[in-house]
Design a protein around this motif. Sequence first.
Motif, mmCIF file in Angstrom:
data_model
loop_
_atom_site.group_PDB
_atom_site.id
_atom_site.type_symbol
_atom_site.label_atom_id
_atom_site.label_comp_id
_atom_site.label_asym_id
_atom_site.label_seq_id
_atom_site.Cartn_x
_atom_site.Cartn_y
_atom_site.Cartn_z
ATOM 1 N N GLY A 123 37.354 42.064 30.065
ATOM 2 C CA GLY A 123 38.085 43.314 29.847
ATOM 3 C C GLY A 123 39.206 43.566 30.828
ATOM 4 N N LEU A 124 39.503 42.612 31.685
ATOM 5 C CA LEU A 124 40.579 42.766 32.670
ATOM 6 C C LEU A 124 41.894 42.267 32.087
ATOM 7 N N GLY A 125 42.999 42.683 32.712
ATOM 8 C CA GLY A 125 44.325 42.318 32.230
ATOM 9 C C GLY A 125 44.938 41.185 33.021
ATOM 10 N N ASP A 126 46.241 41.295 33.280
ATOM 11 C CA ASP A 126 46.973 40.252 33.991
ATOM 12 C C ASP A 126 46.479 40.125 35.426
ATOM 13 N N ALA A 127 46.554 38.902 35.943
ATOM 14 C CA ALA A 127 46.107 38.653 37.313
ATOM 15 C C ALA A 127 46.898 39.470 38.326
ATOM 16 N N ALA A 128 48.191 39.688 38.050
ATOM 17 C CA ALA A 128 49.038 40.439 38.979
ATOM 18 C C ALA A 128 48.572 41.880 39.148
ATOM 19 N N ASN A 129 47.794 42.398 38.208
ATOM 20 C CA ASN A 129 47.335 43.792 38.257
ATOM 21 C C ASN A 129 45.890 43.933 38.719
ATOM 22 N N ILE A 130 45.288 42.836 39.198
ATOM 23 C CA ILE A 130 43.894 42.870 39.639
ATOM 24 C C ILE A 130 43.861 42.873 41.169
ATOM 25 N N ALA A 131 43.289 43.922 41.741
ATOM 26 C CA ALA A 131 43.164 44.039 43.197
ATOM 27 C C ALA A 131 41.833 43.431 43.636
ATOM 28 N N ILE A 132 41.893 42.524 44.628
ATOM 29 C CA ILE A 132 40.708 41.784 45.090
ATOM 30 C C ILE A 132 40.321 42.247 46.493
ATOM 31 N N THR A 133 39.035 42.518 46.682
ATOM 32 C CA THR A 133 38.493 42.823 48.009
ATOM 33 C C THR A 133 37.284 41.928 48.236
ATOM 34 N N PHE A 134 37.333 41.109 49.291
ATOM 35 C CA PHE A 134 36.226 40.192 49.598
ATOM 36 C C PHE A 134 35.156 40.908 50.411
ATOM 37 N N ASP A 135 33.906 40.482 50.224
ATOM 38 C CA ASP A 135 32.803 41.076 50.969
ATOM 39 C C ASP A 135 32.980 40.887 52.467
ATOM 40 N N ARG A 164 32.000 43.897 40.505
ATOM 41 C CA ARG A 164 31.552 42.832 41.406
ATOM 42 C C ARG A 164 31.826 41.450 40.797
ATOM 43 N N PHE A 165 32.303 40.523 41.639
ATOM 44 C CA PHE A 165 32.493 39.153 41.179
ATOM 45 C C PHE A 165 31.775 38.177 42.114
ATOM 46 N N ASP A 166 31.409 37.024 41.566
ATOM 47 C CA ASP A 166 30.791 35.919 42.315
ATOM 48 C C ASP A 166 31.338 34.638 41.687
ATOM 49 N N ILE A 167 32.219 33.950 42.418
ATOM 50 C CA ILE A 167 32.938 32.800 41.851
ATOM 51 C C ILE A 167 32.744 31.589 42.750
ATOM 52 N N ALA A 168 32.405 30.462 42.137
ATOM 53 C CA ALA A 168 32.283 29.192 42.851
ATOM 54 C C ALA A 168 33.524 28.341 42.571
ATOM 55 N N PHE A 169 34.087 27.772 43.653
ATOM 56 C CA PHE A 169 35.273 26.922 43.547
ATOM 57 C C PHE A 169 34.944 25.516 44.053
ATOM 58 N N GLU A 170 35.722 24.546 43.573
ATOM 59 C CA GLU A 170 35.629 23.173 44.060
ATOM 60 C C GLU A 170 37.019 22.652 44.377
ATOM 61 N N ILE A 171 37.083 21.781 45.437
ATOM 62 C CA ILE A 171 38.332 21.125 45.829
ATOM 63 C C ILE A 171 38.040 19.647 45.998
ATOM 64 N N SER A 172 38.789 18.809 45.299
ATOM 65 C CA SER A 172 38.568 17.365 45.418
ATOM 66 C C SER A 172 38.955 16.885 46.807
ATOM 67 N N LYS A 181 32.885 22.475 48.203
ATOM 68 C CA LYS A 181 32.510 23.655 47.426
ATOM 69 C C LYS A 181 32.747 24.921 48.249
ATOM 70 N N LEU A 182 33.298 25.928 47.578
ATOM 71 C CA LEU A 182 33.514 27.234 48.193
ATOM 72 C C LEU A 182 32.929 28.301 47.275
ATOM 73 N N ARG A 183 32.418 29.379 47.874
ATOM 74 C CA ARG A 183 31.887 30.490 47.084
ATOM 75 C C ARG A 183 32.467 31.789 47.622
ATOM 76 N N MET A 184 32.945 32.632 46.721
ATOM 77 C CA MET A 184 33.564 33.889 47.133
ATOM 78 C C MET A 184 32.956 35.039 46.332
ATOM 79 N N THR A 185 32.679 36.125 47.034
ATOM 80 C CA THR A 185 32.116 37.320 46.400
ATOM 81 C C THR A 185 32.902 38.545 46.851
ATOM 82 N N GLY A 186 32.864 39.584 46.034
ATOM 83 C CA GLY A 186 33.570 40.816 46.380
ATOM 84 C C GLY A 186 33.739 41.682 45.154
ATOM 85 N N THR A 187 34.794 42.513 45.164
ATOM 86 C CA THR A 187 35.081 43.404 44.040
ATOM 87 C C THR A 187 36.491 43.141 43.514
ATOM 88 N N ALA A 188 36.640 43.294 42.206
ATOM 89 C CA ALA A 188 37.934 43.119 41.541
ATOM 90 C C ALA A 188 38.153 44.311 40.622
#
Length: 377
Positions: A123-135, A164-172, A181-188
């Motif tokens: 239900g979210l819109g464009d990425a430019a309009n999403i404010a991110i706050t990390f825990d 609330r978001f919980d996202i796992a990232f990977e970097i080769s 592997k990286l994991r980030m949590t917070g609010t969007a």
Amino acid sequence: MIRTAFLTIAALLALVLPAQAADDGIAAPTLRANITVTSDVVRVGDLIDNAGSAALIPVYRSPDLGTTGALPVAQVLSVLRAKQVIGVMTGDIKEVQVTRLARTIASKDLENAVASALEHRFGLGDAANIAITFDRGISDMRLDASNTGVLQAVATRYDARGGRFDIAFEISNDSNPVPTKLRMTGTAIETVEVAVLTRDIDRSEVLKSSDLAQERRPKAEVIGEPALRERAVGMQLRRAMRAGAPIRVADIAKPEFVSRDQSVTVIYQVPGIYLTTRGKAIESGAEGDTVSVLNLQTKRTLTGIVTGRGQVTVQGASQSAPMAPAVEQTSSLKRDEAPAPVDTAALLRNLVQAPASPARIAEAQIPQSRVSQAQAK
């Protein structure tokens, strides 16, 4: 005494080996003044050129990622001797600068990565309009330089109710088949650009540039279409609002230049003629609105356009009074012949002055050229 003898032998070897190596055509080991490393340890081969078989021997722990440390030459030589590396040429070097390379990911890039993972999802819109706050307040992140891959989301969870978001990232990784592997949590929270009042404003007060600021607010706070600052300047509020309140398009309107029952200036304007008289507005209107106004001299109701504060302009004949009954007429115009132009002077006299008789009204409103009354039979 044994140590003294060992140091003496080492000093003699330091003098003899380089000369012997030169005689044999073998390059002497030479200390480097500045070195860069990518791993978490510094090896002999990092510190000196022509290290030979001793190149892979670890001697120091590397500085922190992305930082530089300094080592005194005497200390370096002492450590090398402990690893059976002697005869190192130092020249005039006083200290060795050791820099550990790293890949730095800016905190803004981390926010963008999270916003991109949530864009047009949940239900979210464009990425430019999403404010991110990390825990945990995340600053710039440093990774081993071998992590050259793209920051890619592999698992995304989001709770729309609490944001609330919980996202796992990977970097080769170039040096390891297993990605980092990286994991980030917070609010969007999705936000919108909106004009915000800088002071309390009463109803119908016209907004000035200093009364407004442009801010980004949570979308949930602005029910309806948000008004931007440039659009709100010069408008008036439909209701009183407090400082800090976001303004919606529904909260503003064009300022009323004419109010109901207000005494106004009525301007009659046709090409080449400009007349004014007094009138009373029958309805309210903003600039550009069409309103009805009563001509106080002729008692006629006119329709005009609001062109200024207390000013209504009537273009041509716009009175609503009924015309006199027309007599039966036949036109003497032939096909393809155009009628003569309206007598605008007579028409304006009719608008400004009360007509004396129905015949005079007909004379003012009906072109007399090329028109003849039918003969009675």
